[in-house]
Design a protein around this motif. Structure first.
Motif, mmCIF file in Angstrom:
data_model
loop_
_atom_site.group_PDB
_atom_site.id
_atom_site.type_symbol
_atom_site.label_atom_id
_atom_site.label_comp_id
_atom_site.label_asym_id
_atom_site.label_seq_id
_atom_site.Cartn_x
_atom_site.Cartn_y
_atom_site.Cartn_z
ATOM 1 N N GLN A 230 0.812 -1.208 0.000
ATOM 2 C CA GLN A 230 0.000 0.000 0.000
ATOM 3 C C GLN A 230 0.854 1.270 0.000
ATOM 4 O O GLN A 230 0.584 2.213 -0.760
ATOM 5 C CB GLN A 230 -0.911 -0.027 1.241
ATOM 6 N N SER A 231 1.895 1.295 0.822
ATOM 7 C CA SER A 231 2.706 2.517 0.875
ATOM 8 C C SER A 231 3.431 2.748 -0.457
ATOM 9 O O SER A 231 3.642 3.891 -0.864
ATOM 10 C CB SER A 231 3.676 2.497 2.060
ATOM 11 N N LEU A 232 3.770 1.649 -1.142
ATOM 12 C CA LEU A 232 4.387 1.810 -2.465
ATOM 13 C C LEU A 232 3.383 2.380 -3.462
ATOM 14 O O LEU A 232 3.719 3.250 -4.278
ATOM 15 C CB LEU A 232 4.927 0.470 -2.968
ATOM 16 N N GLU A 233 2.155 1.894 -3.385
ATOM 17 C CA GLU A 233 1.122 2.459 -4.261
ATOM 18 C C GLU A 233 0.956 3.957 -3.996
ATOM 19 O O GLU A 233 0.826 4.759 -4.924
ATOM 20 C CB GLU A 233 -0.216 1.729 -4.065
ATOM 21 N N ASN A 234 0.988 4.314 -2.719
ATOM 22 C CA ASN A 234 0.842 5.736 -2.371
ATOM 23 C C ASN A 234 2.013 6.576 -2.891
ATOM 24 O O ASN A 234 1.823 7.724 -3.286
ATOM 25 C CB ASN A 234 0.713 5.908 -0.859
ATOM 26 N N ALA A 235 3.209 5.992 -2.858
ATOM 27 C CA ALA A 235 4.385 6.734 -3.351
ATOM 28 C C ALA A 235 4.287 6.996 -4.853
ATOM 29 O O ALA A 235 4.800 7.997 -5.362
ATOM 30 C CB ALA A 235 5.660 5.966 -3.030
ATOM 31 N N MET A 236 3.608 6.087 -5.556
ATOM 32 C CA MET A 236 3.563 6.199 -7.028
ATOM 33 C C MET A 236 2.290 6.872 -7.543
ATOM 34 O O MET A 236 2.238 7.281 -8.702
ATOM 35 C CB MET A 236 3.688 4.796 -7.643
ATOM 36 N N ARG A 237 1.302 6.998 -6.653
ATOM 37 C CA ARG A 237 0.001 7.497 -7.112
ATOM 38 C C ARG A 237 0.117 8.875 -7.758
ATOM 39 O O ARG A 237 0.700 9.795 -7.203
ATOM 40 C CB ARG A 237 -1.003 7.559 -5.953
ATOM 41 N N GLY A 238 -0.413 8.988 -8.977
ATOM 42 C CA GLY A 238 -0.404 10.271 -9.679
ATOM 43 C C GLY A 238 0.960 10.692 -10.193
ATOM 44 O O GLY A 238 1.119 11.791 -10.720
ATOM 45 N N ARG A 239 1.952 9.836 -10.015
ATOM 46 C CA ARG A 239 3.310 10.233 -10.396
ATOM 47 C C ARG A 239 3.845 9.489 -11.612
ATOM 48 O O ARG A 239 5.009 9.665 -11.976
ATOM 49 C CB ARG A 239 4.256 10.021 -9.207
ATOM 50 N N LEU A 240 3.014 8.644 -12.211
ATOM 51 C CA LEU A 240 3.467 7.916 -13.392
ATOM 52 C C LEU A 240 2.558 8.273 -14.563
ATOM 53 O O LEU A 240 1.345 8.089 -14.486
ATOM 54 C CB LEU A 240 3.438 6.403 -13.128
ATOM 55 N N SER A 241 3.138 8.795 -15.612
ATOM 56 C CA SER A 241 2.354 9.171 -16.781
ATOM 57 C C SER A 241 2.680 8.253 -17.952
ATOM 58 O O SER A 241 3.770 8.345 -18.532
ATOM 59 C CB SER A 241 2.654 10.627 -17.156
ATOM 60 N N LEU A 242 1.738 7.374 -18.280
ATOM 61 C CA LEU A 242 1.954 6.499 -19.436
ATOM 62 C C LEU A 242 1.913 7.306 -20.729
ATOM 63 O O LEU A 242 2.558 6.955 -21.714
ATOM 64 C CB LEU A 242 0.905 5.378 -19.460
ATOM 65 N N ASP A 243 1.172 8.416 -20.722
ATOM 66 C CA ASP A 243 1.074 9.262 -21.925
ATOM 67 C C ASP A 243 2.432 9.797 -22.355
ATOM 68 O O ASP A 243 2.743 9.853 -23.542
ATOM 69 C CB ASP A 243 0.146 10.457 -21.665
ATOM 70 N N ASN A 244 3.225 10.206 -21.376
ATOM 71 C CA ASN A 244 4.544 10.746 -21.709
ATOM 72 C C ASN A 244 5.667 9.776 -21.341
ATOM 73 O O ASN A 244 6.842 10.109 -21.473
ATOM 74 C CB ASN A 244 4.768 12.081 -20.996
ATOM 75 N N ALA A 245 5.286 8.606 -20.837
ATOM 76 C CA ALA A 245 6.256 7.581 -20.432
ATOM 77 C C ALA A 245 7.298 8.142 -19.475
ATOM 78 O O ALA A 245 8.496 7.887 -19.601
ATOM 79 C CB ALA A 245 6.921 6.939 -21.649
ATOM 80 N N THR A 246 6.825 8.924 -18.522
ATOM 81 C CA THR A 246 7.756 9.491 -17.554
ATOM 82 C C THR A 246 7.102 9.605 -16.185
ATOM 83 O O THR A 246 5.935 9.255 -16.005
ATOM 84 C CB THR A 246 8.256 10.877 -18.030
ATOM 85 N N ALA A 247 7.898 10.058 -15.217
ATOM 86 C CA ALA A 247 7.363 10.326 -13.884
ATOM 87 C C ALA A 247 6.990 11.800 -13.792
ATOM 88 O O ALA A 247 7.510 12.634 -14.550
ATOM 89 C CB ALA A 247 8.406 9.969 -12.832
ATOM 90 N N VAL A 248 6.089 12.112 -12.882
ATOM 91 C CA VAL A 248 5.606 13.480 -12.707
ATOM 92 C C VAL A 248 5.720 13.826 -11.226
ATOM 93 O O VAL A 248 5.233 13.077 -10.376
ATOM 94 C CB VAL A 248 4.105 13.574 -13.098
ATOM 95 N N PHE A 249 6.388 14.939 -10.935
ATOM 96 C CA PHE A 249 6.484 15.383 -9.539
ATOM 97 C C PHE A 249 5.945 16.798 -9.437
ATOM 98 O O PHE A 249 6.365 17.679 -10.204
ATOM 99 C CB PHE A 249 7.937 15.344 -9.057
ATOM 100 N N GLY A 250 5.051 17.009 -8.494
ATOM 101 C CA GLY A 250 4.405 18.315 -8.391
ATOM 102 C C GLY A 250 5.212 19.371 -7.662
ATOM 103 O O GLY A 250 5.024 20.561 -7.896
ATOM 104 N N GLY A 251 6.129 18.960 -6.798
ATOM 105 C CA GLY A 251 6.704 19.950 -5.875
ATOM 106 C C GLY A 251 8.179 20.249 -6.029
ATOM 107 O O GLY A 251 8.831 20.692 -5.084
ATOM 108 N N LEU A 252 8.733 20.021 -7.197
ATOM 109 C CA LEU A 252 10.175 20.251 -7.340
ATOM 110 C C LEU A 252 10.511 21.745 -7.389
ATOM 111 O O LEU A 252 11.635 22.149 -7.082
ATOM 112 C CB LEU A 252 10.726 19.539 -8.591
ATOM 113 N N ASN A 253 9.536 22.549 -7.782
ATOM 114 C CA ASN A 253 9.724 24.015 -7.834
ATOM 115 C C ASN A 253 10.910 24.441 -8.690
ATOM 116 O O ASN A 253 11.574 25.433 -8.394
ATOM 117 C CB ASN A 253 9.874 24.602 -6.411
ATOM 118 N N LEU A 254 11.196 23.681 -9.720
ATOM 119 C CA LEU A 254 12.246 24.060 -10.676
ATOM 120 C C LEU A 254 11.629 23.964 -12.075
ATOM 121 O O LEU A 254 10.787 23.097 -12.327
ATOM 122 C CB LEU A 254 13.435 23.093 -10.582
#
Ligand code: F6R
Length: 365
Positions: A18-42
């Motif tokens: 479960q905690s692994l699912e939470n770590a990945m939730r909303g952070r994997l984009s199959l559309d762009n085949a990449t990871a997505v992070f909301g808070g990097l502020n860069l």
């Protein structure tokens, strides 16, 4: 809060799918085949121009950084440096421009990690936190970051935070890889491998009974060795640390091939060696390291894949883990090591959740 579990550590081990699912939730984009992070502020431009990464942490989080180095260098081809925060803060190493600094910390309160990040920030480097506790000191001080979303970790021995840190490391490798040379197809396959991970960990939780048998057999020894190579070398360090901190048995982790440069002198019939050896590029090499130990009378416990029929000819005990992509092996191979430490500590009458001399967060130097 403990529910059906006897200890927080056990509960937290079982929470890992479960905690692994939470770590990945909303952070994997199959559309762009990449990871997505909301808070990097860069900006994407700033991130694209990163040509070096510095990971700093203490203890188990430092082990996650070690795996992170292997993952990010492999997937993104960006040079990664790993530093103990307690060393980094006073050592004054040359850190080139365009180095992105990550502090990895479950609690977000570790004094050395905070001080190391502050020092890097003072020198003008962008600093990011990979952290579990929301709103913690380090989360606030950093320019941005990534939360684990693992939920509270109460047991002093870190378990679910470690595997979530590893998942974040893998996603960072994917992210920086996709900013650089990694193809859509390669990124896509990595996402599929990440998405299959919680189920693999769920299966790995079935190793508890096998680990308990190993614990019963070796509960009275004074020394343990943990050996692995490549992605599983830092897992060896982590397995040894788990055992030390909660069972008070002396344990050392080594890259398996370093054995012959010293530690093999420790091997005798009362010093078991745990080999972390799922199939992969170094399997045959680790197997020959294992045989060196056997030849010297040392008991051997192997953490190996389910379909490995070679290993039972050589190891005294085999604990079976499911197959996953090589870069994700640490997230699965650490599970039986958590169980071994837990059960040995229990059999020795130790306070599993609150080991002597240790605190959950180390807020002093
Ligand atoms: C080991 C353990 C410690 C912590 C270390 C860093 O099980 O819990 O080694 O990993 O004190 O703590 P954080 O991650 O909170 O900075």
């Amino acid at each position: 809060e403990l529910g059906e579990f006897e200890h927080y550590m056990l509960k937290e081990i079982f929470e890992q799918p479960q905690s692994l699912e939470n770590a990945m939730r909303g952070r994997l984009s199959l559309d762009n085949a990449t990871a997505v992070f909301g808070g990097l502020n860069l900006s994407p431009q700033e991130l694209r121009s990163v040509d070096r990464i510095l990971l700093t942490a203490c203890g188990t989080s430092w082990h996650a950084a070690m795996v992170g180095e292997y993952m990010i260098e492999e997937m993104a081809r960006i040079p990664v440096e790993v530093e103990y925060a307690s060393e980094l803060r006073y050592r004054n190493p040359p850190v080139p421009q365009r180095t992105l600094v990550f502090g990895i910390t479950q609690s977000g309160e570790t004094a050395d990690t905070l001080a190391a990040l502050r020092e890097m920030k003072r020198k003008g480097h962008p600093t990011l936190a990979i952290c579990n506790v929301v709103g913690s000191s380090i989360a606030q001080e950093a320019d941005g970051g990534i939360y684990l979303h693992a939920g509270p970790e109460v047991g002093v021995a870190s378990t679910k935070a470690f595997t979530s840190q590893l998942a974040i490391m893998a996603m960072l490798g994917l992210y920086f890889g996709r900013l650089n040379h990694l193809s859509f197809d390669q990124g896509y396959r990595m996402i599929q491998a990440l998405q299959a991970l919680p189920d693999a960990v769920r299966q790995a939780l079935n190793t508890r009974e096998q680990a308990k048998k190993v614990a019963e057999k070796y509960q009275a020894v004074n020394n343990f060795l943990y050996l692995g190579r490549y992605f599983n070398f830092p897992v060896a360090l982590e397995g040894a640390l788990k055992l030390k901190e909660i069972s008070y048995i002396h344990a050392e982790g080594y890259p398996a091939a370093e054995l012959k440069h010293g530690p093999i002198a420790l091997v005798d019939e009362n010093t078991p060696s745990v080999f972390i050896m799922p199939q992969g590029v170094v399997y045959d090499k680790v197997m020959s390291n294992l045989q060196e130990i056997k030849a010297r009378g040392g008991p051997v416990i192997a953490i190996a894949n389910e379909d490995d029929h070679e290993i039972e000819k050589y190891a005294d005990d085999v604990i079976r883990i499911p197959k996953v992509e090589e870069f994700l092996q640490p997230i699965v191979s650490v599970i039986p090591l958590q169980f071994i430490a837990y059960h040995i500590a229990l059999l020795r009458g130790c306070d599993v959740d609150k080991p002597r001399n240790l605190a959950k967060s180390v807020t002093v130097e």
